[in-house]
Design a protein around this motif. Structure first.
Motif, PDB file in Angstrom:
ATOM      1  N   GLU A  68       0.824  -1.206   0.000  1.00  0.00           N
ATOM      2  CA  GLU A  68       0.000   0.000   0.000  1.00  0.00           C
ATOM      3  C   GLU A  68       0.866   1.268   0.000  1.00  0.00           C
ATOM      4  N   ASP A  70      -0.775   4.558  -0.274  1.00  0.00           N
ATOM      5  CA  ASP A  70      -1.562   5.691   0.235  1.00  0.00           C
ATOM      6  C   ASP A  70      -1.256   5.926   1.723  1.00  0.00           C
ATOM      7  N   GLU A  72      -2.768   7.612   4.080  1.00  0.00           N
ATOM      8  CA  GLU A  72      -3.919   7.492   4.986  1.00  0.00           C
ATOM      9  C   GLU A  72      -4.245   6.041   5.276  1.00  0.00           C
ATOM     10  N   PHE A  73      -4.250   5.217   4.205  1.00  0.00           N
ATOM     11  CA  PHE A  73      -4.520   3.792   4.383  1.00  0.00           C
ATOM     12  C   PHE A  73      -3.410   3.128   5.195  1.00  0.00           C
TER      13      PHE A  73
END
Length: 360
Positions: A68, A70, A72-73
């Motif tokens: 991942e 991102d 925020e994720f």
């Protein structure tokens, strides 16, 4: 330890099938044993399933973090990972604690026996003090104490007193009290103020059901007699007291506390079963050998376990070298601290034997 947990899971599935078989239902002794094992394994297997789910969640979250991009994720995933790690640690601790070998008798009621030892009248008075200490502790636990047989001392206290103690986890707590208790104090009969040492022995026997200890009544000699202790006119003038002698072992058990001969017989049988179990257990332990000599002792009634020193207001438990200076509180029933420290010491030793991560 994971391998051991997998074995327990397989055993749980096996017991689940065995317990519903018609031949099992027809054999009360076998059914009771399997039903108890089922309940104990069910708790372990339930937490083991949770543990495996959490481990899988940790692996999946780590895999997601590896790919991942991102921010925020990634932050959310890290928070989830921390939560899963904490849950994993809690479940690991729970599983390790549940893997400690359980004493199958911990949940049982007990036969409590207190006997005067060396020290004459003073030993009998001390035996009375000990019994009252256990009565008061039982009150704090919500247990019921019922007298079964009493032989009073000539100057107070008891040469011997036997009672049943019923309630929740009675044996699991009181089992640490078995052994020789010593008292150091100036007896009431001492004219020169010298400190004497006397002793009393305590035996805590798990109360056994008929299906657990089978006593063949053809091996038991039964005698009835008039009760000799306190209890009122009807107790002392009717043949209600019962004495049982187990001929193969020579064990004698008597009860005279009830007005009913039938009730006294039931109580005497309970004592007889408990004493026979104690002998068989000792024989088994001697044959197997002590793979582990617990620091809290074997519970043998000959082990010197605790000293009560009145001049110094000191109580010392010799098994764990624990000393307190609040003797009046202790003899007034506040023995929970000793029992808890003994339980922790016992469990710590057991955990050392089975130590290791769940990944072992």
């Amino acid at each position: 330890m994971l391998n051991k947990l997998e074995e327990l899971k397989e055993r749980f599935e096996e017991v689940s099938k065995l317990i519903v078989l018609p031949e099992t239902m027809a054999d009360m002794k076998k059914y009771a044993k399997l039903n108890k094992e089922y309940k104990e394994l069910e708790r372990i297997v339930k937490d083991f399933h949770k543990y495996k789910e959490v481990v899988e969640n940790i692996d999946n979250t780590r895999a997601m973090l590896a790919t991942e991009k991102d921010p925020e994720f990634r932050e959310m995933a890290k928070e989830e990972l921390d939560s899963f790690q904490k849950e994993k640690e809690i479940l690991e601790d729970n599983l390790k604690a549940m893997m400690i070998p359980k004493d199958p008798n911990d949940s049982k009621d007990v036969i409590l026996e207190v006997r005067a030892g060396a020290g004459g009248d003073e030993a009998a008075i001390f035996a009375g003090d000990l019994f009252r200490m256990y009565e008061r502790f039982a009150e704090t636990q919500g247990w019921k104490v019922s007298l079964m047989d009493v032989t009073e001392g000539s100057s107070g206290g008891y040469k011997e007193i036997i009672a049943s103690v019923t309630g929740e986890d009675v044996y699991g707590k009181l089992k640490y009290e078995s052994g020789v208790h010593r008292v150091q104090r100036v007896p009431a009969t001492e004219t020169q103020g010298r400190v004497h040492t006397s002793a009393a022995s305590v035996a805590v026997l798990p109360e056994m059901e008929e299906v657990e200890v089978d006593v063949n009544m053809s091996d038991v000699k039964k005698e009835i007699f008039c009760a000799s202790g306190p209890g009122g006119q009807s107790v002392n003038t009717t043949y209600s007291a019962v004495r049982l002698t187990h001929i193969p072992t020579g064990i004698v058990a008597s009860c005279q506390d009830e007005k009913s001969q039938h009730k006294n017989l039931d109580k005497a049988l309970s004592v007889l079963r408990a004493r026979i179990y104690e002998i068989e257990l000792k024989k088994h332990n001697d044959e197997v050998g002590a793979a582990r000599k617990s620091m809290v002792g074997s519970g043998d009634r000959s082990d010197k376990i605790r000293t009560y020193n009145f001049p110094q207001s000191r109580v010392t438990d010799h098994r764990i070298n624990h000393t307190v200076y609040n003797l009046p509180s202790v003899v007034n029933g506040e023995i929970g601290d000793f029992i808890e420290k003994l339980r922790i010491a016992d469990n710590t030793e057991k955990m050392k034997e089975g130590s290791g991560a769940l990944t072992d």
